[in-house]
Design an enzyme around this catalytic site. Structure first.
Site, PDB file in Angstrom:
ATOM      1  CE1 TYR A 156      -1.055   2.072  -1.508  1.00 50.82           C
ATOM      2  CE2 TYR A 156      -2.253   3.298   0.489  1.00 50.82           C
ATOM      3  CZ  TYR A 156      -1.543   2.295  -0.123  1.00 50.82           C
ATOM      4  OH  TYR A 156      -1.132   0.935   0.714  1.00 50.82           O
ATOM      5  CB  CYS A 157      -4.842   2.282  -6.584  1.00 52.96           C
ATOM      6  SG  CYS A 157      -4.506   3.137  -8.318  1.00 52.96           S
ATOM      7  NE  ARG A 158      -0.550  -1.876 -11.355  1.00 51.40           N
ATOM      8  CZ  ARG A 158       0.089  -1.367 -12.492  1.00 51.40           C
ATOM      9  NH1 ARG A 158       0.966  -1.072 -12.492  1.00 51.40           N
ATOM     10  NH2 ARG A 158      -0.872  -1.319 -13.587  1.00 51.40           N
TER      11      ARG A 158
ATOM     12  CB  ILE B 264       1.953   1.923  -3.998  1.00 52.46           C
ATOM     13  CG1 ILE B 264       2.767   1.769  -2.712  1.00 52.46           C
ATOM     14  CG2 ILE B 264       1.881   0.813  -4.794  1.00 52.46           C
ATOM     15  CD1 ILE B 264       2.341   0.520  -1.714  1.00 52.46           C
TER      16      ILE B 264
END
Length: 138
Positions: free
Chosen positions: A100-102, A128
Site C-alpha cells: 500500500y501507499c497513500r 492508506i
C-alpha cells in the site's frame, strides 16, 4: 521563432496530459489483475488476508516521512523508489506481500515491479487513505 516555441510547448503539454490520463486509466479498475499472483484488493480483503496469514509482509511503499506520520500496524517501510531489480529484497519469492501507499499509484507501481522481480504472491490494496482500520505512529 515564437510560433516554433509555442508549438513545442503545446506538444509537450499534450504529451504530459496523455501520460497523466493513461496512468490514471491503468488504476481505474478495482478488478483483480491477472498474471503472477499480482492482484488488487479492497482494504477489507487485505485485512482478512493479514489476519489469516500472520507471516504476510505488509509493505508500505511511501517515503519514510510519510510512514512516520502514520502507518498500518506491522507494516514495513520500503519506498517505491528503492525497489530496484538489481537490489533484491530480503523477502522470499513466494512470500505473501500486501502493498500500500497513500492513494494507490505507488503501490500499483511497486506491485508491478515486484511481480517482474519474481515475487509470486503480491497484492496491492491501494492507499492508506481508504484504510478504515487502525493506524499507528509507533
Amino acid at each position: 521563432m515564437k510560433e516554433l516555441f509555442l508549438l513545442a510547448a503545446v506538444i509537450c503539454f499534450g504529451m504530459a496530459i496523455l501520460k497523466f490520463y493513461s496512468a490514471r486509466m491503468g488504476r481505474s479498475s478495482p478488478a483483480p489483475q491477472t498474471g503472477g499472483g499480482n492482484s488488487v484488493l479492497t482494504a477489507g480483503e487485505a485485512k482478512e488476508r493479514l489476519e489469516a496469514n500472520p507471516d504476510a509482509i505488509l509493505l508500505d511503499v511511501r517515503t519514510q516521512e510519510e510512514y512516520d506520520g502514520g502507518h498500518i500496524p506491522g507494516a514495513v517501510c520500503f519506498p517505491n523508489e528503492d525497489i530496484l531489480p538489481e537490489l533484491p529484497l530480503p523477502f522470499e519469492k513466494d512470500a505473501e506481500i500486501l502493498v500500500y501507499c497513500r492513494s494507490g499509484r505507488r503501490s500499483a507501481e511497486a506491485a508491478e515491479k515486484l511481480k517482474h522481480m519474481g515475487y509470486a504472491n503480491v497484492a496491492d490494496f491501494g492507499g492508506i487513505q481508504s484504510w478504515p482500520y487502525e493506524t499507528t505512529t509507533d
